[in-house]
Design a protein around this motif. Sequence first.
Motif, PDB file in Angstrom:
ATOM      1  N   SER A 157       0.832  -1.202   0.000  1.00 12.34           N
ATOM      2  CA  SER A 157       0.000   0.000   0.000  1.00 12.34           C
ATOM      3  C   SER A 157       0.863   1.246   0.000  1.00 12.34           C
ATOM      4  N   GLY A 161       0.589   3.298  -3.120  1.00  9.88           N
ATOM      5  CA  GLY A 161      -0.553   4.152  -2.769  1.00  9.88           C
ATOM      6  C   GLY A 161      -0.414   5.571  -3.300  1.00  9.88           C
ATOM      7  N   CYS A 189       9.884   9.081  -3.337  1.00 13.58           N
ATOM      8  CA  CYS A 189       9.151   9.042  -2.068  1.00 13.58           C
ATOM      9  C   CYS A 189       8.777   7.617  -1.696  1.00 13.58           C
ATOM     10  N   GLY A 193      10.341   5.263   1.445  1.00 12.91           N
ATOM     11  CA  GLY A 193       9.450   4.851   2.523  1.00 12.91           C
ATOM     12  C   GLY A 193       9.650   3.415   2.957  1.00 12.91           C
TER      13      GLY A 193
ATOM     14  N   MET B 153       1.194  18.263  -4.663  1.00 13.07           N
ATOM     15  CA  MET B 153       0.265  17.149  -4.859  1.00 13.07           C
ATOM     16  C   MET B 153       0.990  15.807  -4.808  1.00 13.07           C
ATOM     17  N   VAL B 154       2.212  15.778  -5.329  1.00 15.53           N
ATOM     18  CA  VAL B 154       2.999  14.546  -5.231  1.00 15.53           C
ATOM     19  C   VAL B 154       3.252  14.200  -3.765  1.00 15.53           C
ATOM     20  N   SER B 157       0.006  13.078  -2.014  1.00 12.37           N
ATOM     21  CA  SER B 157      -0.388  11.744  -2.467  1.00 12.37           C
ATOM     22  C   SER B 157       0.482  10.685  -1.805  1.00 12.37           C
ATOM     23  N   CYS B 158       1.795  10.918  -1.748  1.00 18.57           N
ATOM     24  CA  CYS B 158       2.703   9.927  -1.172  1.00 18.57           C
ATOM     25  C   CYS B 158       2.506   9.807   0.327  1.00 18.57           C
ATOM     26  N   GLY B 161      -1.337   8.412   0.537  1.00 14.42           N
ATOM     27  CA  GLY B 161      -1.792   7.384  -0.395  1.00 14.42           C
ATOM     28  C   GLY B 161      -1.764   5.982   0.181  1.00 14.42           C
ATOM     29  N   GLY B 162      -0.698   5.661   0.916  1.00 21.39           N
ATOM     30  CA  GLY B 162      -0.610   4.330   1.511  1.00 21.39           C
ATOM     31  C   GLY B 162      -1.723   4.086   2.498  1.00 21.39           C
ATOM     32  N   CYS B 189       6.514   4.488   7.128  1.00 19.53           N
ATOM     33  CA  CYS B 189       6.773   4.475   5.679  1.00 19.53           C
ATOM     34  C   CYS B 189       6.469   5.827   5.058  1.00 19.53           C
ATOM     35  N   ALA B 190       5.319   6.366   5.397  1.00 18.40           N
ATOM     36  CA  ALA B 190       4.869   7.596   4.758  1.00 18.40           C
ATOM     37  C   ALA B 190       5.820   8.748   5.075  1.00 18.40           C
ATOM     38  N   ARG B 192       9.003   8.654   6.246  1.00 16.14           N
ATOM     39  CA  ARG B 192      10.314   8.429   5.632  1.00 16.14           C
ATOM     40  C   ARG B 192      10.326   8.887   4.176  1.00 16.14           C
ATOM     41  N   GLY B 193       9.220   8.666   3.495  1.00 13.55           N
ATOM     42  CA  GLY B 193       9.160   8.973   2.069  1.00 13.55           C
ATOM     43  C   GLY B 193       9.314  10.443   1.761  1.00 13.55           C
ATOM     44  N   VAL B 194       8.737  11.301   2.616  1.00 13.40           N
ATOM     45  CA  VAL B 194       8.710  12.733   2.283  1.00 13.40           C
ATOM     46  C   VAL B 194       9.572  13.597   3.184  1.00 13.40           C
TER      47      VAL B 194
END
Lengths: 196, 196
Positions: A157, A161, A189, A193, B153-154, B157-158, B161-162, B189-190, B192-194
């Motif tokens: 996800s 996602g 991204c 993650g 928006m990226v 979403s990231c 989104g998960g 996860c989320a 860490r991504g951003v």
Amino acid sequence: MARTPANVQPGQINERIIAAALQLFRQRGYFSTSVPDMARTAQVSVGSIYHHFKDKEDVARALYLGLTERLQDALADIARKHVPAHDRCRAVMAMLFELTESDRDAMDFMLYAKHRDFLPSERPICSSRPFETMRAFVEAGMERGEIRRMDVMVATSCLFGGAIRLITARLDGVLAEPLPDRLDAVWECAWRGVAA
Amino acid sequence: MARTPANVQPGQINERIIAAALQLFRQRGYFSTSVPDMARTAQVSVGSIYHHFKDKEDVARALYLGLTERLQDALADIARKHVPAHDRCRAVMAMLFELTESDRDAMDFMLYAKHRDFLPSERPICSSRPFETMRAFVEAGMERGEIRRMDVMVATSCLFGGAIRLITARLDGVLAEPLPDRLDAVWECAWRGVAA
DNA sequence: GTCTATATCATGATAGAC
DNA sequence: GTCTATCATGATATAGAC
């Protein structure tokens, strides 16, 4: 013959009906599309549709199965070409973005339509075979030590996602730029993650 | 009176109709729910529904606006309690997970229903006010240097989104465990991504 | 196999009593 | 304001000619 095997010729009446259904379902939704509408768009008669398909729901089912099969084929192709989970999953994301740009109707129907409303017997999209394959990619990545150990569904996800939300934004017209322009940013991204 | 202001008394006929609509829309979908169905479930008459609402679509609109307003209130509350984007966005994710568990029908209708099919005049959910507020949270986080500079928006979403994919999995019955059990894993996860 | 014409049915919406 | 009874519309699905 209600199913749409992969080997039908384009231009066949079966295909014309399914293509018309896809176009209309996307424009007006399933319930606002009548069988005469489909007949008009496909330039065939109503009787012909009922000769090839059991009923309207059967057309939707053939469309749904055909599209998920096409997606599944693309995933199998990716699995052959790449082995590392990083490369596989990035290729999946790129493929989903390109598919959205090249065949918006198909992506809209697969991701966005509420299939349960008119295909009660089909499993929801996120337990369909393509999504299972994507989970398998992620699971293999964990075993290879590329992706942190965690619940597989959580990892999948999180990895996809963001991309899927961006796809829906694009389909809604909220995002103006083509999705491939955003691939690098979204992938960075997503991978940050979950990467080990 | 077709709109449902926030100050109606619970148990009022307006609320009964809307609650029945929500339940039925989730169970069978909008188009498979007839006005007599709604009347039976709400234990009011058909005429009464048409007295309070212009038509079936008007019931759906009141339901939709009521739910997004409720979500918007929850987001405003979070904005008051937290200032760092990290805390704000984590609180948003927790709130979405709890809302899914406590009011599955509401979440299902907001996230999963294809509103364009029956509310052509309303904007798609991802350009609705709650989603705009979430984007504003992320943008503020960039200005504070908490979140990497990228397309807003990226990033949004990231970041969410998960969680949203996991919510749909939960709504589909694919995920057995309550969502809050997964909050820590998804959030890690989320973020860490951003994160910058 | 494909078509036109139509039977059947369910739904959204209304009229009018109370 | 709320109800029951009814109408008009438009859909699905079929029958039968070609």
